[in-house]
Design an enzyme around this catalytic site. Structure first.
Site, PDB file in Angstrom:
ATOM      1  CG  ASP A  12       6.026   8.152  -2.364  1.00 33.68           C
ATOM      2  OD1 ASP A  12       6.002   7.497  -1.308  1.00 33.68           O
ATOM      3  OD2 ASP A  12       6.105   9.390  -2.377  1.00 33.68           O
ATOM      4  CB  SER A  13       2.039   8.336  -0.309  1.00 34.19           C
ATOM      5  OG  SER A  13       3.126   9.162   0.050  1.00 34.19           O
ATOM      6  CE1 TYR A  44      -0.908   6.009   0.169  1.00 35.39           C
ATOM      7  CE2 TYR A  44       0.863   4.397  -0.028  1.00 35.39           C
ATOM      8  CZ  TYR A  44      -0.270   5.004  -0.549  1.00 35.39           C
ATOM      9  OH  TYR A  44      -0.741   4.603  -1.764  1.00 35.39           O
ATOM     10  CB  THR A  77       4.949   4.609   4.773  1.00 29.25           C
ATOM     11  OG1 THR A  77       5.560   5.837   5.186  1.00 29.25           O
ATOM     12  CG2 THR A  77       3.821   4.269   5.708  1.00 29.25           C
ATOM     13  CB  THR A 188      10.905   8.479  -0.902  1.00 28.73           C
ATOM     14  OG1 THR A 188       9.473   8.384  -0.807  1.00 28.73           O
ATOM     15  CG2 THR A 188      11.510   7.095  -0.843  1.00 28.73           C
ATOM     16  CG  HIS A 189       7.458  12.956   0.756  1.00 25.43           C
ATOM     17  ND1 HIS A 189       6.988  11.683   0.588  1.00 25.43           N
ATOM     18  CD2 HIS A 189       6.537  13.779   0.167  1.00 25.43           C
ATOM     19  CE1 HIS A 189       5.823  11.726  -0.053  1.00 25.43           C
ATOM     20  NE2 HIS A 189       5.538  12.986  -0.318  1.00 25.43           N
TER      21      HIS A 189
END
Ligand code: DGL
Length: 267
Positions: A12-13, A44, A77, A188-189
């Protein structure tokens, strides 16, 4: 090393993909997991497709060197913009989080119902969820809302501060009276803000995310390939591109995940 013993790569970012990691750990306790958070380049969701594709490819190449057997793109994203590009360069199966999110939404919204997709600006602009929902043929009405300030709030660990509620009200209050059956947390955050999002939307609206369904899909993929590692307790390894201590502190504070020492890989 036997193929089944190889790790699953997850990226993930930043911290958000840990919501998927946690489900993977719960549903696949024997698997070795490597999590990569691109904390140097988060967010992102405000970047161009070209940038997100380039970052995702770099991370994929890095995780492939770790001999992963499966890659989970735990970022909506990157799943929206870069999944095809990542699949092109990956010899191992690649799973994204959009289809699992769609699955969760359809389980929560009745036929003829209304679904609100929330996500980063890049995800919403890509219309990945609308297209995926339409492709199922399900009769649901889809609304979309980008909520770009949610990611920095989470990355700061400010999930239950008044400012998080104020931002959630600003984005979502206009939808409260619109008979929304399900809100997809299409980033996902966002599950880390689930309580405040649910409070703004009210009790008639179900709040769904892709973590559970994504982990179930990973399990199925490995089972079909005969690559499940059902041995003893799997190992977890965490790697970020910057600020490992902050990542470790927030992983525990927000998700109760004990990371141990977090490694750093800079691109
Ligand atoms: N957690 C990611 C997602 O699911 C990325 C958020 C961001 O970096 O903007 O979209």
């Amino acid at each position: 090393m036997k193929r089944s013993e190889r790790p699953i790569g997850v990226f993930d970012s930043g911290l958000g993909g840990l919501t998927v990691f946690k489900e993977l750990r719960a549903q696949l306790p024997g698997e070795n997991l490597i999590y990569f958070g691109d904390t140097a380049r988060v967010p992102y969701g405000t970047k161009s497709a070209e940038a997100v594709i380039a970052f995702s490819r770099e991370i994929t190449a890095f995780l492939l060197k770790k001999k992963i057997k499966l890659l989970v793109v735990a970022c909506n994203t990157a799943s929206s913009l870069a999944l095809d590009a990542v699949r092109k360069v990956s010899p191992v199966p690649v799973l994204g989080v959009i289809l699992p999110g769609v699955e969760a939404a359809l389980a929560a919204a009745p036929a003829g119902g209304k679904v609100l997709v929330t996500g980063t600006t890049a995800t919403v602009n890509s219309r990945a969820y609308s297209k995926a929902l339409a492709a199922t043929g399900a009769r649901v009405r889809v609304l979309e809302k980008a909520c770009p300030l949610f990611v920095p709030l989470v990355e700061e660990g400010w999930c239950s501060k008044p400012v998080a509620s104020a931002v959630a009200r600003e984005y979502l209050l206009p939808f409260r009276g619109k008979k929304i059956d399900a809100v997809i947390l299409g980033c996902t955050h966002y599950p880390l803000l689930k309580k405040i999002i649910s409070k703004v939307m009210g009790p008639r609206t179900r709040i769904v995310d892709s973590a559970h369904a994504a982990a179930a899909r990973a399990r199925l993929e490995l089972a079909e390939r005969g690559e499940l590692n059902s041995g003893r307790k799997g190992k977890s390894q965490f790697i970020v591109s910057d600020a490992p201590e902050k990542f470790s502190i927030l992983a525990f504070k927000l998700l109760g995940i004990r990371t141990g020492k977090v490694a750093v890989k800079r691109f």
